[in-house]
Each structure stands twice: as structure tokens, then as C-alpha cells.
Design an enzyme around this catalytic site. Sequence first.
Site, PDB file in Angstrom:
ATOM      1  N   SER A 169       3.956  -2.126  10.145  1.00 36.20           N
ATOM      2  CA  SER A 169       5.415  -2.217  10.288  1.00 36.20           C
ATOM      3  C   SER A 169       5.974  -3.584   9.860  1.00 36.20           C
ATOM      4  O   SER A 169       6.929  -4.083  10.450  1.00 36.20           O
ATOM      5  CB  SER A 169       5.846  -1.864  11.717  1.00 36.20           C
ATOM      6  OG  SER A 169       5.444  -0.538  12.038  1.00 36.20           O
TER       7      SER A 169
ATOM      8  N   HIS B  39      -9.333   1.317   4.913  1.00 34.06           N
ATOM      9  CA  HIS B  39      -8.067   1.477   5.643  1.00 34.06           C
ATOM     10  C   HIS B  39      -8.297   2.421   6.830  1.00 34.06           C
ATOM     11  O   HIS B  39      -9.091   3.358   6.735  1.00 34.06           O
ATOM     12  CB  HIS B  39      -7.000   2.051   4.702  1.00 34.06           C
ATOM     13  CG  HIS B  39      -5.627   1.982   5.285  1.00 34.06           C
ATOM     14  ND1 HIS B  39      -5.186   2.890   6.224  1.00 34.06           N
ATOM     15  CD2 HIS B  39      -4.619   1.097   5.118  1.00 34.06           C
ATOM     16  CE1 HIS B  39      -3.954   2.553   6.590  1.00 34.06           C
ATOM     17  NE2 HIS B  39      -3.577   1.476   5.925  1.00 34.06           N
TER      18      HIS B  39
ATOM     19  N   LYS C 115       0.218   4.260  -0.283  1.00 31.53           N
ATOM     20  CA  LYS C 115      -0.359   5.483   0.306  1.00 31.53           C
ATOM     21  C   LYS C 115      -0.046   6.658  -0.628  1.00 31.53           C
ATOM     22  O   LYS C 115      -0.045   6.467  -1.849  1.00 31.53           O
ATOM     23  CB  LYS C 115       0.158   5.692   1.736  1.00 31.53           C
ATOM     24  CG  LYS C 115      -0.054   4.422   2.586  1.00 31.53           C
ATOM     25  CD  LYS C 115       0.195   4.605   4.051  1.00 31.53           C
ATOM     26  CE  LYS C 115      -0.056   3.280   4.773  1.00 31.53           C
ATOM     27  NZ  LYS C 115       0.113   3.372   6.219  1.00 31.53           N
TER      28      LYS C 115
ATOM     29  N   GLY D 221       3.040   2.331  10.695  1.00 27.89           N
ATOM     30  CA  GLY D 221       4.017   3.389  10.502  1.00 27.89           C
ATOM     31  C   GLY D 221       4.757   3.788  11.769  1.00 27.89           C
ATOM     32  O   GLY D 221       5.437   4.802  11.815  1.00 27.89           O
TER      33      GLY D 221
ATOM     34  N   ASN E 197       0.883  -1.169   0.000  1.00 25.64           N
ATOM     35  CA  ASN E 197       0.000   0.000   0.000  1.00 25.64           C
ATOM     36  C   ASN E 197       0.916   1.212   0.000  1.00 25.64           C
ATOM     37  O   ASN E 197       1.497   1.550   1.028  1.00 25.64           O
ATOM     38  CB  ASN E 197      -0.895  -0.020   1.249  1.00 25.64           C
ATOM     39  CG  ASN E 197      -1.703   1.262   1.391  1.00 25.64           C
ATOM     40  OD1 ASN E 197      -1.757   2.080   0.465  1.00 25.64           O
ATOM     41  ND2 ASN E 197      -2.322   1.446   2.546  1.00 25.64           N
TER      42      ASN E 197
ATOM     43  N   GLU F 237      -6.663   4.797   7.890  1.00 24.11           N
ATOM     44  CA  GLU F 237      -6.431   6.218   7.573  1.00 24.11           C
ATOM     45  C   GLU F 237      -7.654   6.812   6.883  1.00 24.11           C
ATOM     46  O   GLU F 237      -7.982   7.982   7.078  1.00 24.11           O
ATOM     47  CB  GLU F 237      -5.163   6.351   6.703  1.00 24.11           C
ATOM     48  CG  GLU F 237      -3.907   6.083   7.538  1.00 24.11           C
ATOM     49  CD  GLU F 237      -2.717   5.539   6.760  1.00 24.11           C
ATOM     50  OE1 GLU F 237      -2.716   5.610   5.518  1.00 24.11           O
ATOM     51  OE2 GLU F 237      -1.778   5.026   7.408  1.00 24.11           O
TER      52      GLU F 237
ATOM     53  N   GLU G  23      -4.977  -4.792  10.633  1.00 26.41           N
ATOM     54  CA  GLU G  23      -3.954  -3.772  10.838  1.00 26.41           C
ATOM     55  C   GLU G  23      -4.220  -3.035  12.149  1.00 26.41           C
ATOM     56  O   GLU G  23      -5.047  -2.113  12.180  1.00 26.41           O
ATOM     57  CB  GLU G  23      -3.978  -2.760   9.687  1.00 26.41           C
ATOM     58  CG  GLU G  23      -3.649  -3.351   8.342  1.00 26.41           C
ATOM     59  CD  GLU G  23      -3.075  -2.307   7.377  1.00 26.41           C
ATOM     60  OE1 GLU G  23      -2.043  -2.598   6.773  1.00 26.41           O
ATOM     61  OE2 GLU G  23      -3.642  -1.201   7.266  1.00 26.41           O
TER      62      GLU G  23
HETATM   63  P1  13P Z   1       3.425   0.400   7.500  1.00 24.92           P
HETATM   64  O1  13P Z   1       3.850  -0.918   6.882  1.00 24.92           O
HETATM   65  O2  13P Z   1       4.175   1.570   6.948  1.00 24.92           O
HETATM   66  O3  13P Z   1       3.378   0.333   8.983  1.00 24.92           O
HETATM   67  O4  13P Z   1       1.900   0.627   7.009  1.00 24.92           O
HETATM   68  C1  13P Z   1       0.966  -0.361   7.221  1.00 24.92           C
HETATM   69  C2  13P Z   1      -0.255  -0.020   6.473  1.00 24.92           C
HETATM   70  O5  13P Z   1      -1.020   0.847   6.856  1.00 24.92           O
HETATM   71  C3  13P Z   1      -0.514  -0.741   5.205  1.00 24.92           C
HETATM   72  O6  13P Z   1      -1.809  -0.502   4.758  1.00 24.92           O
END
Ligand code: 13P
Length: 253
Positions: free
Chosen positions: A213, A95, A11, A173, A9, A97, A167
Amino acid sequence: MRKPIIAGNWKMHKTLGEAESFFDSVKGKLPEAGQAETVICAPAPFLASLAGRAGDATPAVGAQTMHEEEKGAFTGEVSPVMLTDLGVRYVVIGHSERREYFNETDQSVNRKVKAAFGHGLVPIICVGESLEERESGKTAEKISGQVRAALDGIGAENAAGAVIAYEPIWAIGTGKTATSEMANEACGEIRSTLADLFGQDTAEQIRIQYGGSVKPENIEELLAQPDIDGALVGGASLEPESFIALAEAAGHE
Ligand code: 13P
């Protein structure tokens, strides 16, 4: 046997040129589609170019979100018809976010999941608890509630093709990964919810990813867990070398 699935992903990262050169760099270096599925979920403006390049090759291309309607007065949105027309095959739905910053709710997630199935897209449905919810013992309740809401009104035949991404919000992150046991426990909770909804046979077919992560250093331990069938990866999916390493680990599963 469930086929492992590694999805990047991206982003809101990269320019088109950077995205294209990533695809050139990983070409021919990912496991065969029969061994493991690999997907890059890219920003909308890159999808036409990347899906055109990908064709039937790996990685497949996914979107990071979409609107549930086929068309209409929804300024700025992208429809499922637009995605399938480009050759996009996957779409991340709900997601954390998007839930946090763009007001997505369990209800809108459910509408989008229905639209994805209606158009032959594979939804990667994201669920996960906040740190506060984990610390107050509400993890199972939160994630099983999100799974039930997202798949409300979906038949077992479609559900079998869904991908669920667990997640935990506090691991995204932050460099904090859930231990593989914690991740497996939550994925197991998701699988029992799926069994309750669709029966054990269907639940056994649905792939459940862990996300938060994930990196080449921890992927093998995560994939070794019985209820973890892949990963949804943010930061570590941005560089070709680390995406290849993640995909290779899945190919060996
Ligand atoms: P990270 O792997 O950067 O922690 O992000 C996870 C994520 O939100 C994937 O959708």
C-alpha cells in the site's frame, strides 16, 4: 550511500497497448538513473516490447517471476536466458502471491535467486510475515529465516547487488500500510541478518525496499527511514502520474 530504487509490480494488469502508452507517458519524467533507479515489473507477454522501448533509458524493465532452468520441458515457464535476451534486467523472486498461490517455497526461491545471479539479473527478493505471524510475535523470525533461505549459498559479491523487498502480507493491496517505524524496524532486522551472513560492509550496500500500500502520500515518510531504500509498489504503480510522483520522491532522497 545506497541509491533509492522504486519498482512497480504491475501483477496481472494492463494490455500491451496500455503498457506501451504508460511507458510513453513517463518518458523523460523520471529521475536520472544516477539519482534513483526506477523499474517496472511487467507481465511476461509485454517484456519484449517494453524492454525494446526502454533500452538504457528509465524505467528499466523487470519480470515478475521466472523459472530457474535455462530451458527444458517446463510448460508455461519463462527462463532467465529468455529474459536477458530481451534486455530485461530485474526479476521479482518469491512474491508472497507466488508463494501462496503457486507453491513457491524458500527452496525454490533460493534456486531462482541463484539463477538470477548466474545470468546477471538483479533479483528483487520478497519476504514478509502474515498478520497471524505478526500478532504472535514471529515477524523477525519469519523474515530473517526467509532472507537466510533465499540467499543460501550466495557469495557476498553477488549478494551486494540484490534487492530485498520487505512486504508484510497483511499490508498488500489492503490499504493498510505498516507505519514507517514498523517498516523500518523490519528492514533493520533484515539488514542485521544480511550483516550476519555477509558482513557489515556488504549489508550496508544491499538495498531494502518496503512494499504494501505504498502511494505518493506515504512514500516520503517511508524513504526518510534509515533502513528503507525504496519501494515495491503494486496498485500505485499502474498510473503514470502516481508512478512519476513516487519516483520523484526517491529522486529527492
Ligand atoms: P500494493 O502496493 O498494491 O499494496 O501491492 C504491494 C505489492 O505486492 C508489490 O509487490
